[in-house]
Write a protein that holds these residues in place. Structure first.
Motif, PDB file in Angstrom:
ATOM      1  N   PRO A 135       2.298   5.083  -1.504  1.00  0.00           N
ATOM      2  CA  PRO A 135       2.432   3.788  -2.949  1.00  0.00           C
ATOM      3  C   PRO A 135       3.852   2.910  -2.274  1.00  0.00           C
ATOM      4  O   PRO A 135       4.601   3.751  -1.257  1.00  0.00           O
ATOM      5  N   ILE A 136       4.240   1.722  -2.315  1.00  0.00           N
ATOM      6  CA  ILE A 136       5.187   0.923  -2.017  1.00  0.00           C
ATOM      7  C   ILE A 136       5.506   0.376  -3.216  1.00  0.00           C
ATOM      8  O   ILE A 136       4.723   0.115  -4.064  1.00  0.00           O
ATOM      9  N   TYR A 137       6.687  -0.617  -2.997  1.00  0.00           N
ATOM     10  CA  TYR A 137       7.270  -0.828  -4.221  1.00  0.00           C
ATOM     11  C   TYR A 137       7.226   0.180  -5.497  1.00  0.00           C
ATOM     12  O   TYR A 137       6.699  -0.582  -6.454  1.00  0.00           O
ATOM     13  N   GLU A 138       7.987   1.034  -5.168  1.00  0.00           N
ATOM     14  CA  GLU A 138       7.756   1.843  -6.531  1.00  0.00           C
ATOM     15  C   GLU A 138       6.605   2.045  -6.961  1.00  0.00           C
ATOM     16  O   GLU A 138       6.458   2.519  -8.310  1.00  0.00           O
ATOM     17  N   GLY A 139       5.158   2.288  -6.157  1.00  0.00           N
ATOM     18  CA  GLY A 139       4.314   2.565  -6.971  1.00  0.00           C
ATOM     19  C   GLY A 139       3.493   1.676  -7.425  1.00  0.00           C
ATOM     20  O   GLY A 139       2.444   1.910  -7.777  1.00  0.00           O
ATOM     21  N   LYS A 140       3.405   0.565  -7.712  1.00  0.00           N
ATOM     22  CA  LYS A 140       2.708  -0.667  -8.046  1.00  0.00           C
ATOM     23  C   LYS A 140       1.795  -0.949  -6.762  1.00  0.00           C
ATOM     24  O   LYS A 140       0.976  -1.133  -7.326  1.00  0.00           O
ATOM     25  N   LEU A 141       2.072  -0.788  -5.332  1.00  0.00           N
ATOM     26  CA  LEU A 141       0.589  -1.145  -4.910  1.00  0.00           C
ATOM     27  C   LEU A 141       0.859  -0.574  -3.533  1.00  0.00           C
ATOM     28  O   LEU A 141       1.855   0.377  -3.801  1.00  0.00           O
ATOM     29  N   PHE A 142      -0.525  -0.068  -3.361  1.00  0.00           N
ATOM     30  CA  PHE A 142      -1.255   1.005  -2.577  1.00  0.00           C
ATOM     31  C   PHE A 142      -1.416   0.747  -0.800  1.00  0.00           C
ATOM     32  O   PHE A 142      -2.456  -0.028  -0.719  1.00  0.00           O
ATOM     33  N   ALA A 143      -0.637   1.391   0.071  1.00  0.00           N
ATOM     34  CA  ALA A 143      -0.998   0.600   1.062  1.00  0.00           C
ATOM     35  C   ALA A 143      -2.014   1.810   2.002  1.00  0.00           C
ATOM     36  O   ALA A 143      -1.695   2.452   2.039  1.00  0.00           O
ATOM     37  N   ARG A 144      -3.188   0.921   2.389  1.00  0.00           N
ATOM     38  CA  ARG A 144      -4.014   1.897   3.037  1.00  0.00           C
ATOM     39  C   ARG A 144      -3.140   2.070   4.471  1.00  0.00           C
ATOM     40  O   ARG A 144      -2.956   0.633   5.442  1.00  0.00           O
ATOM     41  N   THR A 145      -2.566   2.503   5.776  1.00  0.00           N
ATOM     42  CA  THR A 145      -2.505   2.389   6.569  1.00  0.00           C
ATOM     43  C   THR A 145      -2.317   3.033   8.150  1.00  0.00           C
ATOM     44  O   THR A 145      -2.864   4.032   7.602  1.00  0.00           O
ATOM     45  N   TYR A 146      -2.619   2.497   8.869  1.00  0.00           N
ATOM     46  CA  TYR A 146      -2.520   4.035  10.538  1.00  0.00           C
ATOM     47  C   TYR A 146      -1.328   3.864  11.539  1.00  0.00           C
ATOM     48  O   TYR A 146      -1.272   2.941  11.586  1.00  0.00           O
ATOM     49  N   VAL A 147      -1.695   5.017  12.293  1.00  0.00           N
ATOM     50  CA  VAL A 147      -0.817   4.878  13.446  1.00  0.00           C
ATOM     51  C   VAL A 147      -0.965   4.351  14.530  1.00  0.00           C
ATOM     52  O   VAL A 147      -1.720   5.473  14.740  1.00  0.00           O
ATOM     53  N   GLU A 148      -0.303   3.587  15.047  1.00  0.00           N
ATOM     54  CA  GLU A 148      -1.255   3.519  16.530  1.00  0.00           C
ATOM     55  C   GLU A 148      -0.848   4.759  17.837  1.00  0.00           C
ATOM     56  O   GLU A 148      -1.321   4.644  18.608  1.00  0.00           O
ATOM     57  N   ARG A 149       0.399   4.527  17.636  1.00  0.00           N
ATOM     58  CA  ARG A 149       0.512   6.048  18.444  1.00  0.00           C
ATOM     59  C   ARG A 149       0.993   7.019  18.004  1.00  0.00           C
ATOM     60  O   ARG A 149       0.489   7.257  17.038  1.00  0.00           O
ATOM     61  N   THR A 150       0.132   7.918  19.115  1.00  0.00           N
ATOM     62  CA  THR A 150       0.292   9.659  18.889  1.00  0.00           C
ATOM     63  C   THR A 150       1.842  10.499  19.506  1.00  0.00           C
ATOM     64  O   THR A 150       2.632   9.734  20.147  1.00  0.00           O
ATOM     65  N   VAL A 271      11.666   8.856 -25.201  1.00  0.00           N
ATOM     66  CA  VAL A 271      11.424   8.017 -23.642  1.00  0.00           C
ATOM     67  C   VAL A 271      11.625   6.541 -24.094  1.00  0.00           C
ATOM     68  O   VAL A 271      10.080   6.860 -24.332  1.00  0.00           O
ATOM     69  N   SER A 272      11.618   5.708 -24.146  1.00  0.00           N
ATOM     70  CA  SER A 272      11.596   4.437 -23.899  1.00  0.00           C
ATOM     71  C   SER A 272      10.328   3.817 -23.157  1.00  0.00           C
ATOM     72  O   SER A 272       9.477   3.675 -23.741  1.00  0.00           O
ATOM     73  N   GLY A 273      10.047   4.244 -21.802  1.00  0.00           N
ATOM     74  CA  GLY A 273       8.943   3.991 -21.228  1.00  0.00           C
ATOM     75  C   GLY A 273       9.583   2.952 -20.018  1.00  0.00           C
ATOM     76  O   GLY A 273       9.043   1.607 -19.818  1.00  0.00           O
ATOM     77  N   ALA A 274      10.766   2.987 -19.858  1.00  0.00           N
ATOM     78  CA  ALA A 274      11.448   1.727 -18.738  1.00  0.00           C
ATOM     79  C   ALA A 274      10.260   1.569 -17.749  1.00  0.00           C
ATOM     80  O   ALA A 274      10.046   2.872 -17.653  1.00  0.00           O
ATOM     81  N   ILE A 275      10.298   0.568 -17.385  1.00  0.00           N
ATOM     82  CA  ILE A 275       9.940   0.613 -15.299  1.00  0.00           C
ATOM     83  C   ILE A 275      10.291   1.318 -14.546  1.00  0.00           C
ATOM     84  O   ILE A 275       9.292   1.422 -13.728  1.00  0.00           O
ATOM     85  N   GLN A 276      11.659   1.917 -14.361  1.00  0.00           N
ATOM     86  CA  GLN A 276      11.647   2.153 -13.331  1.00  0.00           C
ATOM     87  C   GLN A 276      11.515   3.753 -13.237  1.00  0.00           C
ATOM     88  O   GLN A 276      11.966   4.503 -12.776  1.00  0.00           O
ATOM     89  N   HIS A 277      11.579   4.081 -14.832  1.00  0.00           N
ATOM     90  CA  HIS A 277      11.573   5.401 -15.163  1.00  0.00           C
ATOM     91  C   HIS A 277      10.017   5.808 -15.089  1.00  0.00           C
ATOM     92  O   HIS A 277       9.584   6.884 -14.570  1.00  0.00           O
ATOM     93  N   LEU A 278       9.107   5.074 -15.537  1.00  0.00           N
ATOM     94  CA  LEU A 278       7.747   5.193 -15.068  1.00  0.00           C
ATOM     95  C   LEU A 278       7.359   4.751 -13.548  1.00  0.00           C
ATOM     96  O   LEU A 278       6.162   5.500 -13.260  1.00  0.00           O
ATOM     97  N   SER A 279       7.444   4.696 -12.969  1.00  0.00           N
ATOM     98  CA  SER A 279       7.878   4.827 -11.048  1.00  0.00           C
ATOM     99  C   SER A 279       7.853   6.077 -10.394  1.00  0.00           C
ATOM    100  O   SER A 279       7.020   6.388  -9.607  1.00  0.00           O
ATOM    101  N   GLY A 280       8.428   6.896 -11.394  1.00  0.00           N
ATOM    102  CA  GLY A 280       8.734   8.543 -10.947  1.00  0.00           C
ATOM    103  C   GLY A 280       7.523   9.148 -11.339  1.00  0.00           C
ATOM    104  O   GLY A 280       7.058  10.282 -11.684  1.00  0.00           O
ATOM    105  N   LEU A 281       6.442   8.590 -12.223  1.00  0.00           N
ATOM    106  CA  LEU A 281       5.363   9.246 -13.472  1.00  0.00           C
ATOM    107  C   LEU A 281       4.135   8.985 -12.703  1.00  0.00           C
ATOM    108  O   LEU A 281       2.846   9.089 -13.082  1.00  0.00           O
ATOM    109  N   ARG A 282       4.250   7.950 -11.327  1.00  0.00           N
ATOM    110  CA  ARG A 282       3.037   7.632 -11.151  1.00  0.00           C
ATOM    111  C   ARG A 282       1.818   9.116 -11.142  1.00  0.00           C
ATOM    112  O   ARG A 282       0.573   8.474 -10.945  1.00  0.00           O
ATOM    113  N   GLY A 283       2.140   9.924 -10.603  1.00  0.00           N
ATOM    114  CA  GLY A 283       0.930  11.383 -10.758  1.00  0.00           C
ATOM    115  C   GLY A 283       0.656  12.018 -11.783  1.00  0.00           C
ATOM    116  O   GLY A 283      -0.240  12.886 -10.922  1.00  0.00           O
TER     117      GLY A 283
END
Ligand code: FAD
Length: 326
Positions: A135-150, A271-283
């Motif tokens: 997850p990136i941007y507090e879980g709003k987006l997901f990035a598929r990534t690979y590492v070129e180096r080993t 809990v009101s459900g502010a976006i900053q709180h919800l970003s910790g609940l993605r899983g």
């Protein structure tokens, strides 16, 4: 380049569940590529854990024991680990996404001139390359990534992958690896460990979390939530509003500037459900909200909602669980 390595984090001779989950991920990656899993155990007096690592899926366990490794510190752990990674040349090194795992991952990536992907929630092998989703941007987006180096350095988020079942009949090799470290060469020393309150369940590993927000009204307002947590075998969580108010310590805070949690069940009380709180609940798999305000944003993400006073609902829930002997 061959093999997948796992840093098997241990604390005072105990391996946290997320480290076993990480070993399970390594096993899957190695099987997909027809290669082996090496688990690395570091500490002092921890060799007995090696058998368990074989049963959980390692082909080889490298045990590094030294007095300077007794307590986790970045400098000696890097000094011991890095030369072995250079020599063993694994394709990837996996670590649990704990505070220590993330710290070590960053250090390894810097020392080895490669990159670390932290908090991965999916891994696969695509075109012979290890590819991870995180997850990136507090879980709003997901990035598929690979590492070129080993080696690719990956930290694995807790409870995002299953914990392997132990197989006591599995066979593997246990190697004791010589470590030469000069204890006086490291600038930090661990003076003491300060234990959390007896019997508390860690937010990172909990299957159920009872979270409290400003609706609890006061520090004492957490008491019914603690009772419910006890009845459920759950951990306690909180919003930043109540942490900032000094009603509960920071270690309970969930959200953007607190912990990210992945329990099966999260019961949000007041809990009101502010976006900053919800970003910790993605899983979180299932959210139950108890809130007086039917318009509270938490109801948009909750599977089940109770529009009522938490001081009526929470004790009633606890009493019903106790009545059923749960
Ligand atoms: P409120 O928003 O005040 O909600 C209280 C709720 O309780 C209301 O919905 C009300 O209807 C309900 N209620 C009141 N009494 C009762 C009752 N008796 N029974 C039932 N319901 C009742 N917040 C976090 O949580 N975690 C973070 O990590 C975090 N990071 C932040 C980072 C930044 C940069 C910023 C700007 C903010 C951050 N916040 C974070 C704060 C966030 O924006 C909210 O202010 C906060 O989450 C609100 O907390 P709350 O839900 O407890 O309080």
């Amino acid at each position: 380049m061959s093999g997948i390595w796992v840093w098997l984090e241990q604390f005072q001779g105990k391996i946290p569940s997320v480290a076993w989950e990480t070993l399970g991920v390594a096993r899957r990656l190695a099987d997909a590529q027809g290669t082996a899993v090496t688990a690395v155990l570091m500490g002092d007096g921890i060799a007995a854990l090696a058998e368990e690592a074989i049963a959980m899926g390692a082909d080889e366990v490298r045990v590094m024991e030294h007095a300077a490794l007794a307590d986790f510190r970045l400098e000696p752990y890097l000094a011991a680990f890095v030369p072995h990674i250079r020599e063993g040349a694994p394709q990837a090194v996996l670590l649990p996404s704990t505070a220590r795992g993330r710290e070590l991952a960053g250090g390894l990536a810097a020392e080895l001139g490669t990159a670390a992907l932290v908090d991965v929630i999916e891994v696969s092998v695509e075109d012979q390359r290890i590819t991870a989703v995180r997850p990136i941007y507090e879980g709003k987006l997901f990035a598929r990534t690979y590492v070129e180096r080993t080696p690719a350095i990956l930290t694995v988020r807790g409870r995002a992958f299953p914990r392997p079942d132990p197989d006591p009949n599995r066979k593997g090799e246990i190697r004791s690896v010589a470590v030469a470290l000069d204890p006086s060469a490291f600038p930090t020393q661990v003076l003491e460990w300060i234990q959390e309150a007896e019997g508390e369940i860690s937010l990172n590993e909990a299957r159920i979390v009872v979270g409290g927000g400003r609706g609890v009204g006061s520090p004492e307002g957490f008491e019914p939530l603690r009772e419910l947590a006890r009845a459920l075998g759950a951990a306690l969580g909180a919003t930043r509003a109540v942490v900032d108010a000094g009603w509960i310590p920071y270690k309970y805070q969930v959200g953007q500037t607190g912990k990210t949690i992945s329990p099966d069940l999260y019961i949000a009380c007041g809990v009101s459900g502010a976006i900053q709180h919800l970003s910790g609940l993605r899983g979180v798999k299932v959210i139950v909200a108890i809130n007086k305000d039917p318009e509270a944003p938490i109801f948009k993400v909750a599977r089940y909602g109770v529009v009522d006073d938490l001081f009526k609902i929470v004790p009633a829930l606890t009493a019903e669980l106790r009545r059923r002997g749960l």
